[in-house]
Design an enzyme around this catalytic site. Structure first.
Site, PDB file in Angstrom:
ATOM      1  N   ASP A  21       0.834  -1.211   0.000  1.00  0.00           N
ATOM      2  CA  ASP A  21       0.000   0.000   0.000  1.00  0.00           C
ATOM      3  C   ASP A  21       0.864   1.255   0.000  1.00  0.00           C
ATOM      4  O   ASP A  21       1.980   1.259   0.516  1.00  0.00           O
ATOM      5  CB  ASP A  21      -0.920  -0.036   1.234  1.00  0.00           C
ATOM      6  CG  ASP A  21      -2.076   0.940   1.115  1.00  0.00           C
ATOM      7  OD1 ASP A  21      -2.432   1.314  -0.018  1.00  0.00           O
ATOM      8  OD2 ASP A  21      -2.615   1.338   2.164  1.00  0.00           O
ATOM      9  N   HIS A  38       2.197   3.465  -9.095  1.00  0.00           N
ATOM     10  CA  HIS A  38       1.999   2.032  -9.383  1.00  0.00           C
ATOM     11  C   HIS A  38       3.182   1.486 -10.200  1.00  0.00           C
ATOM     12  O   HIS A  38       3.642   0.382  -9.975  1.00  0.00           O
ATOM     13  CB  HIS A  38       0.687   1.818 -10.143  1.00  0.00           C
ATOM     14  CG  HIS A  38      -0.537   2.165  -9.333  1.00  0.00           C
ATOM     15  ND1 HIS A  38      -0.681   1.777  -8.021  1.00  0.00           N
ATOM     16  CD2 HIS A  38      -1.667   2.861  -9.643  1.00  0.00           C
ATOM     17  CE1 HIS A  38      -1.856   2.222  -7.563  1.00  0.00           C
ATOM     18  NE2 HIS A  38      -2.455   2.893  -8.525  1.00  0.00           N
ATOM     19  N   GLU A  68     -12.453  -4.995  -3.788  1.00  0.00           N
ATOM     20  CA  GLU A  68     -12.934  -3.615  -3.607  1.00  0.00           C
ATOM     21  C   GLU A  68     -12.238  -2.626  -4.551  1.00  0.00           C
ATOM     22  O   GLU A  68     -12.775  -1.568  -4.863  1.00  0.00           O
ATOM     23  CB  GLU A  68     -12.729  -3.168  -2.147  1.00  0.00           C
ATOM     24  CG  GLU A  68     -13.624  -3.872  -1.143  1.00  0.00           C
ATOM     25  CD  GLU A  68     -13.218  -5.315  -0.827  1.00  0.00           C
ATOM     26  OE1 GLU A  68     -12.048  -5.682  -1.065  1.00  0.00           O
ATOM     27  OE2 GLU A  68     -14.074  -6.077  -0.358  1.00  0.00           O
ATOM     28  N   LEU A 132      10.872 -20.812  -4.664  1.00  0.00           N
ATOM     29  CA  LEU A 132       9.914 -19.896  -4.027  1.00  0.00           C
ATOM     30  C   LEU A 132       8.604 -19.929  -4.820  1.00  0.00           C
ATOM     31  O   LEU A 132       8.621 -20.001  -6.046  1.00  0.00           O
ATOM     32  CB  LEU A 132      10.487 -18.464  -4.057  1.00  0.00           C
ATOM     33  CG  LEU A 132       9.551 -17.306  -3.700  1.00  0.00           C
ATOM     34  CD1 LEU A 132       9.281 -17.245  -2.199  1.00  0.00           C
ATOM     35  CD2 LEU A 132      10.139 -15.962  -4.140  1.00  0.00           C
TER      36      LEU A 132
END
Ligand code: IPE
Ligand code: IPE
Ligand code: MG
Length: 250
Positions: A21, A38, A68, A132
């Site tokens: 975030d 972004h 959302e 991973l």
């Protein structure tokens, strides 16, 4: 010296999950468009994947787009979907080289075709990676996942595939998008908010929570190691008391 040298390699969180975030605020602070935040955030993903490989983390789940987030302006949603294609396409050779397997959780069917195609292609190509597992949560939310699991369980009970009385926590695990993945050990949220935003509510039941004010584009390898060091300072009691744990470890 890197903080990685201070990390105890006998106590590495097996599953790290990150709420990435702060991209928008990072851009705003620089008088840039949110999309620039972004874009910069994509570079951080690359760094954090590298750091997890270095530290021997086995599962890294990144919250890239929540259910959302479809409510955001259409332009921003489109930019995010394009950036995901860019990221996945650019990263595939590196993921292959480093033995990293890509997986996804979320409502994949809601994604635009270009994003879905890039995702599936990369997942197929990297399927044999064992170093991973990188899990991208896309159009994901915990409540969506739990609702879907409830529906699927109800259907299987109705079909006679499942006996309702024999449902255990393990059964529920098997109906989640994260089936076959270990629980989250360390949950990180960047960007200063102290909330979970509908992420991994079931899987993070006993996770250590690490919140940092650092905006996602400013987060890097050293920040990840710092979070792991925080995790390593914690005594994970899982309901027991310290004395019991000491005895068990003797
Ligand atoms: C990135 O941060 C997370 C995504 C939903 C892609 P934000 O876009 O939420 O950035 P802030 O919180 O507005 O700063
Ligand atoms: C959470 O960030 C979702 C992702 C990081 C993908 P948001 O920015 O959407 O969360 P809220 O709305 O501030 O809780
Ligand atoms: Mg945000």
């Amino acid at each position: 010296m890197s903080l990685l040298d201070k990390v105890n390699n006998k106590n590495i969180p097996q599953h790290v999950a990150i709420i990435m975030d702060g991209n928008g605020r990072w851009a705003k602070a620089r008088d840039l468009e949110r999309s620039e935040g972004h874009r910069e955030g994509i570079e951080t993903i690359e760094k954090v994947v590298d750091a997890c490989t270095q530290a021997n983390v086995k599962y890294l789940t990144i919250y890239a787009f929540s259910v959302e987030n479809w409510l955001r302006p259409e332009d921003e949603v489109n930019t995010l979907m394009d950036l995901l294609v860019y990221f996945i396409t650019k990263e595939t050779p590196k993921l292959l080289k480093n033995g990293i397997r890509l997986q996804t959780i979320g409502e994949t069917e809601r994604l635009p075709e270009r994003t879905r195609n890039a995702l599936y292609k990369c997942m197929e190509e990297t399927a044999s990676g064992e170093k991973l597992t990188l899990v991208v949560a896309l159009s994901y939310s915990s409540r969506w996942e739990l609702t879907k699991a409830a529906k699927d369980i109800a259907a299987d009970v109705k079909n006679g595939v499942l006996d309702g009385n024999s449902i255990t926590e393990e059964t529920i695990n098997n109906y989640l998008a994260t089936k076959n993945m270990p629980d989250v050990d360390l949950l990180i949220r960047t960007g200063g908010e102290i909330r979970i935003s509908n992420f991994m509510l079931w899987q993070a039941s006993y996770a250590e929570l690490y919140f940092t004010d650092t905006y996602w584009p400013d987060f890097d390898e050293e920040c990840l190691y710092e979070a792991i060091l925080y995790f390593q300072k914690k005594e994970r009691r899982f309901g027991k008391i310290s004395e019991q744990l000491e005895k068990e470890n003797q």
